[in-house]
Structures are given as C-alpha cells and as structure tokens.
Motif scaffolding. Structure first.
Motif: not given
Length: 480
Positions: A151, A155, A191-192, A195-197, A201, A220, A222
């Motif tokens: 993930a 970033d 999953y990209f 929403e990253r939370s 997810w 993940s 991240k």
C-alpha cells in the motif's frame, strides 16, 4: 556534452524485470534439459525437479540425470516448522519474467543447502497478476508464501517514488507507460481504489492475499509519515490489531511496516518504533521495509545511521524472540542475519534488493549494460574485466553454481545468469552462516566477522576503485 541520452529510473520501480536487456528476455531456464534429484518425503520415493518443465515440483519419476548424483534433497519443512526453527529465511521477490528461473533457483538451493536454510517467495499483489503469483507459489520448496499488498505505492508524500500522474510527464511514451501501470495496479489490487482505512479495507487486503494462496499474511504496508508520525504509527498498530481479528483459524499475520528515510534517520521517531514493537506482543512477526538514499559511490548500503538502526531492530527481535524479515534488502539483509534478523527478501535485480528513493539517471542511447559479476571473495560486484583478473589470484574463491557454468561456456556475457548467480550466492552464504554457527563457537556473529575480514583482506592490492572497492564492508565490520 553531445549525443542522444535516455532517462533510466533508479530506486523502486514497479517493473523491475525491465532492467534486463530485451534480447535476454526469452532466455528462460525452463528450456534446459529435465533434471531432478531424490527428495525425502513421508510417502515414499519422490523427486524434486531442478530444471526443465515445472522446476520446483515434486514428481514420482526421475529423469536420467538424477543418477548422476548420490545426493538426496532434504525434507521440505511446513510453515510451522519453519517459524519454529532457528534457520535463516530467504524470500525470493517475484519479477515478471522470472517465474521458472526463480523456481529453479529455489529448488537448487533447497537441494544443496536445505538442511540449513528456509526458503519462500514474496510476490506483489499490485505488480503481478494472479497466474504469475500462483505459478511462483506452486514451487514446492518455497514453504513461505507472501503476497505483499504494498500500500506504500501511493504514499508519495512520505516516500520518493516513481510518479503516478501521466500529466506530469512531457514524453508521451512515458506518460502512456505510467497510465497503463496505474491502471494495471488498480485491476490487480482493487483495494487501491478504496478508502485507505477501516475494517472493510483491511478485509479486502486480507482476502486478496487469500485468493492467491498466501500463507503468511501482511497488513497493508502503508508508510509512516514524518509530518504526523505519532498518528501514522498509531494507525498502523491499530490496523494490525483489526487484521488479527479478521484472520481465519490457523492464519499467521506479520506487521507490515514501511519506514521512509526521514523517519529512519530521526532517532526520536525510531525509538518510538522500537517502543511500539516492544509493547505490542501480539505481533510475533515483523516485516519491515526501509527506504534508502541512492548511492552512486557504493554497491551496498554504507549509511552508518541506517545500518545501526537495522542492528537495533535485529537485536530487539532476537532478544524478544520475534521473527524479523527485512524486506527488499538483498546483501544488507544477509548481513543482519548475523545480528538477530530471521530473514530477508531479495531477487535478480537491483530493485528487488534495494528499496531506494526513486531517481532519474541518464545513459547514452544504444549503450548496453555493463558486465556485472558478484564475487564471493569480495562480497561485492565487479565488472567483467576485473572478474577475469581476480580469477587468476591464488586466494580467489570460485563459485560452482550452474549459472556460472552457463556464463563460462558462452561467448557472450549473460546478465540474467549473472543475476541468478548473485542470488544463489546469497542463499548459499545464508545457509553457511547457520552451518558455521552450529559447528563453531561464537555463533553467527563470529562467522560474519570472519567472512567480512576475509573479503577485506582479499581486496587489498587488487587495484579496486570506485564501486568495485568494497568500502561498505568496513562500516559493516564496525557493527559487529
């Protein structure tokens, strides 16, 4: 300066296999004659396929070449036996063109060094399709199977990565390549687009790993953020605890931590990471990736601060009896097997062995790759002419792997064979660090000290300059 030049990325790239010259793309090792070796099983006499069709598979019928050796490959440990053992773990990072080659390499390493080495495969969910991952995971000796969610790939505020916005590139071909890469990532890892939370997810990330057959699950991955470090660290720990609740019976989870350069260099931040790892006993496996600066002066990491951080991580893991896997570290990861790390991941390209900040380099169009050959005597890479010179030295340590045989028997230098030779050496020396620890006083650190001292001694008087001179080994030696 005159002439045409082209940009070439260094650091993390999503298509690491493109580092190989195009003319070598079709030189699949699966075209080699069928070769197998007897292997110990609980069900009778079987054979491990080393080369030919489906290397890495277990079959009931031997090839003719099996009679040429009296060796028997050791029993293949299951996942529980691997993590209950004290043996080092080498994970092979999957690259797109190298599934058969990787399966052959892992099979040969198991046949020759499996008594003292555990093996596995690490595949990227974002960069490889399911069929390639399935084929890599089918390798029987690769007991640990990791499908990394990666993930961190989006970033960009925390890590220095290759750009994802096609409009940022003036070259239309580059912009099209970026557009296709981002689209492929979204298809392979849905999953990209979420929403990253949140729990949904997390469930999506775990399910994506189940679908390809992973048996060690990751959070993940991240990245931590220096701008709000404490919050980002809390988020990752909370994500790990939620992931534990979402596991099915018998599944193993590793806390997947990506550390940017500015966070690893900040002593306060790093101490907080150590404190969190120490406090949260629910995570018995740590999968840690750290971004480095590109270094055009050295083939290996010699940043003393980062190396000391790795040492403290490794020693903490050893003291707390945790499993530490240093992702995408190659020879650096091998080095920290001597300080308490359990394993590392590597592969047949620079990007598979180093998680460096992305940077643009330039080379003249039409100029091919330089010949690069890893020397066991030096623990370093040299060019073709220096390799030929070193082979005449009385204290030279040669390699007898089958990739070296391929290089020696061909009039043209094979970059692919040289890359697999280097990864083979990483596996062989990982097994040796364990074998030596079992036979001699001083354990792994003693072996590491002797090996580095031997390489530094060999380097003296050989006329090594620039990147060929293994000056990084002096920094590594100071850690012991």
């Amino acid at each position: 300066m005159t002439g045409e030049w082209e940009n070439e990325g260094s650091g993390f790239q999503e298509d690491a296999e493109d580092e190989f010259p195009l003319e070598e793309a079709g030189s699949a090792l699966s075209d080699r004659p069928y070769e197998s070796i007897p292997i110990q099983t609980i069900d009778g006499q079987y054979y491990l396929v080393l080369s030919g069709e489906n290397p890495g598979s277990i079959v009931p019928i031997a090839s003719d070449s099996s009679n040429k050796t009296n060796r028997t490959a050791p029993h293949i440990r299951n996942e529980s036996q691997i993590f209950d053992s004290d043996l080092p773990l080498m994970l092979l990072n999957l690259t797109g063109r190298t599934v058969d080659q990787g399966n052959e390499l892992l099979s040969r390493l198991h046949a020759e060094y499996g008594e003292h080495l555990n093996l596995g495969v690490c595949a990227s969910l974002a960069r490889h399709n399911k069929s390639k991952i399935n084929k890599a995971f089918d390798c029987s000796v690769a007991t640990v199977k990791i499908a990394d969610p990666e993930a961190f790939l989006v970033d960009h505020a925390s890590l220095v990565l290759e750009g994802d916005n096609p409009t940022d590139f003036t070259n239309p071909d580059t912009a099209l390549k970026v557009e296709r890469r981002v689209a492929a990532r979204s298809r392979r890892a849905a999953y990209f687009e979420m929403e990253r939370s949140g729990i949904e997810w997390i469930k999506a990330i775990l399910e994506a790993q189940r679908e390809v057959g992973a048996n060690v699950f990751l959070t993940s991955g991240k990245s931590l953020r220096s701008s709000d470090f404490r919050q980002s660290l809390d988020e990752i720990i909370a994500e790990g605890n939620d992931a534990i609740e979402c596991l099915e019976p018998g599944e193993r989870l590793a806390l997947n931590l990506t550390i940017p350069l500015d966070c690893i260099l900040n002593e306060t931040f790093f101490n907080e990471i150590l404190n969190e790892l120490l406090e949260h006993d629910e995570f018995d496996t740590w999968y840690i990736r750290t971004q480095w600066r590109p270094d055009r002066e050295s083939n290996q990491l010699k940043d003393a601060t980062i190396l000391h951080r790795y040492k403290r991580l490794s020693e903490l893991a050893e003291d707390e009896e945790k499993i530490l896997i240093l992702a995408q570290t190659g020879w650096v990861g091998w080095n920290f097997l001597g300080h308490g790390a359990t394993g590392f991941s590597t592969g047949p390209s620079q990007n598979a062995q180093k998680f460096q900040q992305y940077a643009i380099t330039r080379r003249r169009k039409g100029v091919g790759q330089n010949e690069r050959f890893f020397e066991k005597s030096l623990l370093n890479v040299v060019d073709g002419s220096m390799h030929a010179s070193l082979r005449n030295e009385s204290d030279y340590v040669s390699c007898e792997c089958r990739w070296c045989d391929e290089i020696d028997s061909s009039p043209l230098f094979s970059h692919i064979a040289a890359s697999w030779h280097e990864v083979y050496c990483q596996g062989a020396l990982s097994a040796e660090i364990q074998r030596s620890a079992e036979l001699r006083r001083g354990g792994r650190r003693s072996y590491l000290r002797r090996t580095i001292d031997s390489a530094l001694l060999f380097a003296q008087g050989k006329g090594l300059v620039g990147r060929e001179n293994p000056t990084f080994l002096r920094t590594w030696r100071d850690l012991i």
